[in-house]
Design a protein around this motif. Structure first.
Motif, short mmCIF file in Angstrom:
data_model
loop_
_atom_site.label_atom_id
_atom_site.label_comp_id
_atom_site.label_asym_id
_atom_site.label_seq_id
_atom_site.Cartn_x
_atom_site.Cartn_y
_atom_site.Cartn_z
N ALA A 70 0.83 -1.21 0.00
CA ALA A 70 0.00 0.00 0.00
C ALA A 70 0.87 1.26 0.00
CB ALA A 70 -0.96 -0.01 1.18
N THR A 71 1.80 1.32 -0.94
CA THR A 71 2.74 2.43 -0.98
C THR A 71 2.08 3.77 -1.27
OG1 THR A 71 3.26 1.89 -3.27
CG2 THR A 71 4.72 0.99 -1.58
N PHE A 72 0.83 3.76 -1.74
CA PHE A 72 0.12 5.03 -1.94
C PHE A 72 -0.09 5.76 -0.61
CE2 PHE A 72 -3.15 2.01 -0.88
CZ PHE A 72 -4.03 2.72 -0.07
N LEU A 73 0.07 5.05 0.51
CA LEU A 73 -0.10 5.69 1.81
C LEU A 73 1.03 6.67 2.14
CD1 LEU A 73 -1.41 2.70 3.93
CD2 LEU A 73 -2.69 4.68 3.11
N PRO A 75 2.59 9.05 0.10
CA PRO A 75 2.24 10.43 -0.25
C PRO A 75 0.96 10.90 0.43
CG PRO A 75 1.88 8.96 -2.12
CD PRO A 75 2.59 8.17 -1.06
N ALA A 76 0.06 9.97 0.75
CA ALA A 76 -1.16 10.36 1.47
C ALA A 76 -0.80 10.86 2.88
CB ALA A 76 -2.12 9.18 1.56
N THR A 79 0.79 14.26 2.58
CA THR A 79 -0.24 15.27 2.35
C THR A 79 -0.94 15.64 3.65
OG1 THR A 79 -0.60 14.47 0.10
CG2 THR A 79 -2.35 15.80 1.07
N ALA A 115 5.06 14.54 -0.83
CA ALA A 115 3.78 14.11 -1.40
C ALA A 115 3.77 14.26 -2.92
CB ALA A 115 2.63 14.92 -0.79
N ARG A 118 6.23 11.68 -4.50
CA ARG A 118 5.79 10.29 -4.39
C ARG A 118 4.47 10.02 -5.12
NH1 ARG A 118 10.29 7.62 -3.95
NH2 ARG A 118 11.34 7.86 -1.95
N PHE A 119 3.64 11.04 -5.28
CA PHE A 119 2.45 10.88 -6.12
C PHE A 119 2.83 10.91 -7.59
CE2 PHE A 119 -0.73 12.37 -2.77
CZ PHE A 119 -1.41 11.18 -2.75
N SER A 123 7.23 7.87 -7.68
CA SER A 123 6.36 6.96 -6.93
C SER A 123 7.02 5.58 -6.83
CB SER A 123 5.00 6.86 -7.60
OG SER A 123 5.13 6.34 -8.89
#
Length: 124
Positions: A70-73, A75-76, A79, A115, A118-119, A123
């Motif tokens: 869950a690497t999207f976490l 940049p989340a 943020t 953020a 990484r977004f 990424s």
């Protein structure tokens, strides 16, 4: 660039982990006596919640990338921490605490930079 992002992310994580731990571990009166006068404007529960958010943000900056889950976490979390620093800067500005505003702005810019990177082009 990836190494630079990791260094910035690690520094942010350590700073937010320390700040959040301090808010969770110490009572509001002790924080106020230690120069954290802003706590006077908030309830005990709110100060503890802010500390919890800082710790969760610090964990969210590092753990998903290390585990490659869950690497999207990452940049989340960055943020969220940038937004938290925007709120902190506003609070300190209202109290005319200029040195704290500067620190909040710097940390917020660093978190926003992580953020965006990484977004975007860097990424996982």
């Amino acid at each position: 660039m990836n190494i630079t992002l990791w260094i910035i992310t690690a520094i942010l994580a350590l700073l937010f982990l320390a700040a959040g731990s301090m808010k969770l571990a110490q009572p509001k009166a002790k924080l106020a006596a230690a120069g954290q006068g802003w706590v006077e404007d908030f309830s005990d529960d709110t100060v503890k919640r802010i500390g919890t958010v800082e710790i969760l943000g610090a964990v969210g900056l590092i753990l998903p990338a290390l585990l490659n889950i869950a690497t999207f976490l990452v940049p989340a979390a960055a943020t969220g921490l940038a937004l938290l620093m925007a709120g902190a800067a506003i609070t300190h500005a209202r109290r005319n605490e200029k040195p704290n505003v500067i620190i909040n702005i710097v940390l917020g810019i660093l978190a926003a930079g992580v953020a965006v990177a990484r977004f975007g082009p860097f990424s996982f």
